[in-house]
Design an enzyme around this catalytic site. Structure first.
Site, PDB file in Angstrom:
ATOM      1  N   ASP A 109      73.492  57.218  60.006  1.00  0.00           N
ATOM      2  CA  ASP A 109      74.133  56.362  59.007  1.00  0.00           C
ATOM      3  C   ASP A 109      73.266  56.221  57.754  1.00  0.00           C
ATOM      4  OD1 ASP A 109      76.146  54.760  58.012  1.00  0.00           O
ATOM      5  OD2 ASP A 109      75.451  52.944  59.036  1.00  0.00           O
ATOM      6  N   HIS A 124      75.959  63.021  51.840  1.00  0.00           N
ATOM      7  CA  HIS A 124      76.350  63.790  53.027  1.00  0.00           C
ATOM      8  C   HIS A 124      75.690  65.161  53.018  1.00  0.00           C
ATOM      9  CE1 HIS A 124      79.006  60.605  54.035  1.00  0.00           C
ATOM     10  NE2 HIS A 124      79.868  60.837  53.064  1.00  0.00           N
ATOM     11  N   LEU A 181      67.534  73.882  73.791  1.00  0.00           N
ATOM     12  CA  LEU A 181      68.169  72.610  73.411  1.00  0.00           C
ATOM     13  C   LEU A 181      69.700  72.731  73.362  1.00  0.00           C
ATOM     14  CD1 LEU A 181      67.871  69.675  72.114  1.00  0.00           C
ATOM     15  CD2 LEU A 181      68.077  70.854  69.914  1.00  0.00           C
TER      16      LEU A 181
END
Ligand code: V0D
Length: 253
Positions: A33, A50, A144
């Site tokens: 956020d 963004h 991962l």
């Protein structure tokens, strides 16, 4: 990238053992956020935040690879994000393609596997196709697991699970008596994944925003005021260290 631990050579095993003793979280989930506010503070349009957030994603993925984290789940687009202005949504939904265009080769050489959770089918084709390509390209990697929550909402996920469960009971594939919390988990998008050990939320808010409500039941939470585009490998390692401290304290009691 600063690599403090040489995970890609043969000294690996010993380092990994140290990591296990030190109790590295296997699964980290992040609410990324503060992108819009990062941009507004600079007099830039929200979309600039963004875009900047994309490079923070890359940094954190590398940090996760170096720290021997097994699963990294990133909240990239929530079912509530459809309420934003159309132009912002349109921009955000093009980010996966942009991200993958730049970073997919790197992810492949780091043995990263890409997956998603959420309502994938309702996304525009330009998003789906780019992400599906990356999923297919990385499906055999066993490093991962980079899990993107894409058009994800926890209540939607739970309702979807309940509907599927009812249908399976109707078709005698499942008995009511056999339904317990572990069975229920199998109907969630996260089926097969361990629950997150650590939740990180950047950007100063301290709430879940419809993210992994079921899966976070026993998770440690770590909040920071740092806005997502400013989040660094150092911040990530601080969260890991604090998690390890907490675990050590509780383990001693
Ligand atoms: C915007 C901050 C990477 C949060 C990060 C569609 C909001 C940057 C991806 C991505 C977003 C997703 C799937 C994939 C590869 C990359 C991404 C969205 C937003 C929503 F396979 N960053 N990113 N996806 N932002």
């Amino acid at each position: 990238m600063s690599m403090k631990i040489p995970f890609f050579n043969y000294k690996q095993t010993k380092e990994l053992e140290v990591q296990r003793v030190e109790n590295t979280p296997d699964h980290i989930a992040i609410i990324m956020d503060g992108n819009g506010r990062w941009a507004q503070k600079r007099g830039l349009p929200r979309i600039a935040g963004h875009k900047e957030g994309v490079s923070a994603v890359n940094k954190v993925v590398k940090a996760a690879v170096n720290s021997n984290v097994k699963i990294l789940t990133l909240y990239t687009f929530s079912t509530e994000n459809w309420k934003r202005p159309k132009s912002e949504i349109d921009f955000i939904l093009r980010l996966p393609k942009e991200f993958l265009h730049i970073y997919l080769p790197d992810l492949i050489s780091n043995n990263v596997r890409i997956e998603t959770i959420g309502d994938f089918d309702s996304l525009p084709s330009y998003t789906r196709e780019a992400v599906q390509y990356a999923i297919d390209k990385t499906k055999d990697n066993d490093g991962l697991l980079l899990n993107f929550a894409l058009n994800y909402g926890s209540r939607l996920e739970i309702v979807h699970a309940v509907k599927q469960i009812i249908s399976d009971i109707d078709n005698s594939k499942l008995s009511i008596d056999a339904l317990d919390d572990s069975q229920f988990s199998n109907y969630l998008f996260t089926n097969g994944l361990s629950d997150p050990d650590l939740l990180i939320r950047t950007g100063g808010e301290q709430r879940l925003s419809n993210f992994l409500l079921w899966q976070l039941a026993y998770t440690e939470f770590w909040f920071t005021d740092v806005l997502w585009p400013d989040f660094t490998e150092e911040n990530f390692l601080s969260a890991l260290e604090e998690y390890q401290q907490r675990k050590r304290r509780y383990g001693g009691i």
